[in-house]
Design a protein around this motif. Structure first.
Motif, short mmCIF file in Angstrom:
data_model
loop_
_atom_site.label_atom_id
_atom_site.label_comp_id
_atom_site.label_asym_id
_atom_site.label_seq_id
_atom_site.Cartn_x
_atom_site.Cartn_y
_atom_site.Cartn_z
N UNK A 57 0.85 -1.19 0.00
CA UNK A 57 0.00 0.00 0.00
C UNK A 57 0.88 1.24 0.00
N UNK A 58 0.56 2.18 -0.87
CA UNK A 58 1.32 3.43 -0.99
C UNK A 58 0.39 4.59 -0.69
N UNK A 59 0.83 5.47 0.21
CA UNK A 59 0.05 6.66 0.56
C UNK A 59 0.97 7.88 0.54
N UNK A 60 0.37 9.06 0.41
CA UNK A 60 1.13 10.30 0.51
C UNK A 60 1.96 10.63 -0.70
N UNK A 61 1.77 9.90 -1.80
CA UNK A 61 2.57 10.16 -2.99
C UNK A 61 2.17 11.48 -3.64
N UNK A 62 3.15 12.19 -4.19
CA UNK A 62 2.90 13.42 -4.93
C UNK A 62 2.83 13.17 -6.43
N UNK A 63 2.71 11.90 -6.79
CA UNK A 63 2.57 11.52 -8.20
C UNK A 63 1.14 11.84 -8.67
N UNK A 64 0.82 11.41 -9.91
CA UNK A 64 -0.51 11.70 -10.48
C UNK A 64 -1.63 11.11 -9.62
N UNK A 65 -1.37 9.97 -8.96
CA UNK A 65 -2.30 9.35 -8.02
C UNK A 65 -1.61 9.27 -6.67
N UNK A 66 -2.28 9.70 -5.61
CA UNK A 66 -1.63 9.80 -4.30
C UNK A 66 -1.72 8.56 -3.44
N UNK A 67 -2.63 7.62 -3.77
CA UNK A 67 -2.82 6.44 -2.93
C UNK A 67 -3.22 5.27 -3.80
N UNK A 68 -2.58 4.12 -3.57
CA UNK A 68 -2.97 2.91 -4.29
C UNK A 68 -2.43 1.68 -3.57
N UNK A 69 -2.92 0.53 -3.97
CA UNK A 69 -2.41 -0.77 -3.52
C UNK A 69 -2.06 -1.61 -4.75
N UNK A 70 -1.06 -2.46 -4.60
CA UNK A 70 -0.59 -3.24 -5.74
C UNK A 70 0.20 -4.46 -5.26
N UNK A 71 0.31 -5.50 -6.08
CA UNK A 71 1.29 -6.55 -5.80
C UNK A 71 2.70 -6.02 -6.05
N UNK A 72 3.69 -6.62 -5.40
CA UNK A 72 5.08 -6.21 -5.58
C UNK A 72 5.98 -7.44 -5.43
N UNK A 73 7.09 -7.43 -6.16
CA UNK A 73 8.08 -8.51 -6.06
C UNK A 73 9.08 -8.15 -4.97
N UNK A 74 9.21 -9.01 -4.00
CA UNK A 74 10.10 -8.77 -2.86
C UNK A 74 11.26 -9.76 -2.94
N UNK A 75 12.44 -9.25 -3.30
CA UNK A 75 13.63 -10.09 -3.48
C UNK A 75 14.76 -9.48 -2.66
#
Length: 434
Positions: A57-75
């Motif tokens: 989960x990402x919050x507080x971003x100053x990108x075009x979208x400020x909040x989202x959830x996504x899958x991620x590869x953790x290596x």
């Protein structure tokens, strides 16, 4: 070594013909050696090595979208990306390999001398040893020309880093059948070919000393703005960034569902997580299964370029990514997948994207489609280009963007952790192609 590139292409065709390669789609919940956690839904390898896929989960971003959830590869391990350099008759050459990766759109691409995760080179897979590895991980072999710990794609990896290393040798070494020596000029020509020089090679080549590059002229000349100004700008944006991230169970990641053996977004956007069964007769392990991230559509990665007193400058941005280790790194002017923004209001369209896409052909310095890392990403491709805007007064340095000399980027790139992988790839194209 090859007398010309026609000879190289015949050699590459022979490697294709002699290889036994097969990549077959497979449901995520039936991948050999992998399991879906019954509680979290996370994907893990039974050995505990390689990587996992979980939610973020990402919050507080100053990108075009400020909040989202996504899958991620953790290596959480450091791989080795290494290139050997040797002079033949006074001409520097790089030892590259024709390597199959399951995500490559065309099976074989030119890889570094060594391209291996820690799980691979410590032989968690119980396969063959990685050729030439000792020349990079054991001190005292040759002369190091560059060595830096660098991030990978922050949109898809969580805090992933690889060691980018170049070692120059004088002694003769055996050249295995899937490897070849290519001159710097030959590599520059091959970088104009779509989907041929892989991402790992391109990021390592960004560390070559400018004096070895055919386009070295753009890296020379005085930089009008001091190094401290660039570092001050970057540090300001690092400390001002308010992006926060937290890990989530994959099963609880909003908007994502496991359907028909694939993990997809509910609106079929962004990317999918898919499974593949792989057969490759010349790899350290000849068969395996794994999940892969498959993007939707082709991305755009671009520098706007202008010349100041004969010195090439590029417009860079301070960009925060979901998974970048230090949150903010120096990124290209434009870095996006336009399809991901098609449903957004016009004001949320990435800045300068229209300038890049609508550029007259005579202002485009290079334009080539390159594949991204084929070991984790399935058919991931970006259009890499640079556009000369020296005479365009509409391009201004707005907040979050900064003009800097190409030579400055090459200088700070030697230290690692400052330029993202897309910027490093463009830097290579500027040095070799434009």
């Amino acid at each position: 070594m090859f007398t010309d590139l026609a000879e190289f292409h015949r050699w590459l065709a022979e490697r294709h013909e002699k290889g036994e390669y097969r990549v077959t789609p497979a449901p995520l919940d039936r991948l050999d050696g992998w399991s879906v956690d019954p509680v979290t839904g996370d994907l893990r390898h039974d050995s505990g090595g390689f990587f996992t896929v979980h939610g973020l989960e990402v919050t507080g971003s100053q990108r075009e979208v400020g909040h989202w959830q996504q899958p991620v590869i953790d290596q959480p391990e450091h791989g080795v990306l290494g290139i050997l350099v040797k002079e033949f008759h006074g001409v520097p050459h790089c030892l590259l390999q024709a390597k199959m990766e399951p995500g490559n759109i065309n099976t074989l691409q030119l890889s570094p001398t060594v391209q291996a995760t820690r799980s691979n080179y410590t032989r968690v897979h119980r396969g063959r040893a990685v050729p030439y590895l000792e020349l990079f991980i054991t001190r005292g072999h040759g002369r190091p020309l560059a060595d830096a710990l660098q991030s990978e794609q922050g949109s898809w990896f969580l805090a992933k880093r690889n060691r980018n290393i170049i070692v120059q040798i004088d002694e003769d070494i055996p050249v295995l059948e899937d490897f070849c020596w290519l001159s710097i000029d030959q590599i520059g020509q091959l970088l104009t070919v779509h989907d041929l020089v892989n991402m790992d090679t391109r990021t390592v080549l960004s560390h070559l000393p400018p004096a070895l590059l055919p386009g070295a002229g753009r890296f020379r000349g005085p930089a009008p703005r001091p190094l401290a100004e660039l570092l001050n700008w970057l540090t300001h944006h690092k400390t001002a960034d308010r992006t926060e991230r937290r890990s989530l169970p994959l099963a609880k990641t909003e908007g994502w569902r496991l359907t028909d053996g694939e993990l997809r977004h509910e609106h079929d956007r962004y990317f999918r997580i898919v499974g593949v069964d792989v057969r490759a007769g010349n790899r350290e392990v000849t068969g395996w299964s794994q999940p892969m991230l498959a993007p939707r559509g082709e991305g755009v990665v671009a520098f706007l370029v202008r010349h100041v007193d004969g010195v090439a400058h590029v417009l860079v941005q301070a960009r925060a990514e979901a998974g970048t280790p230090d949150r903010v790194e120096i990124a290209p002017t434009v870095q996006c997948n336009p399809g991901n923004h098609a449903h957004q209001p016009g004001g949320r369209r990435p800045r300068y994207l229209d300038t890049v896409q609508d550029a007259p052909r005579d202002r485009v310095l290079f334009d080539v489609v390159h594949s991204e890392e084929g070991g984790r990403f399935h058919h991931a491709r970006n259009r890499y280009l640079a556009v000369d805007v020296t005479d365009d007064p509409a391009v201004t340095e707005v907040d979050g963007f900064h003009w800097t000399a190409c030579g400055r980027l090459a200088e700070i790139n030697q230290y690692g952790g400052l330029l993202n992988v897309e910027a490093r790839n463009l830097l290579t194209c500027l040095g070799f192609v434009a």
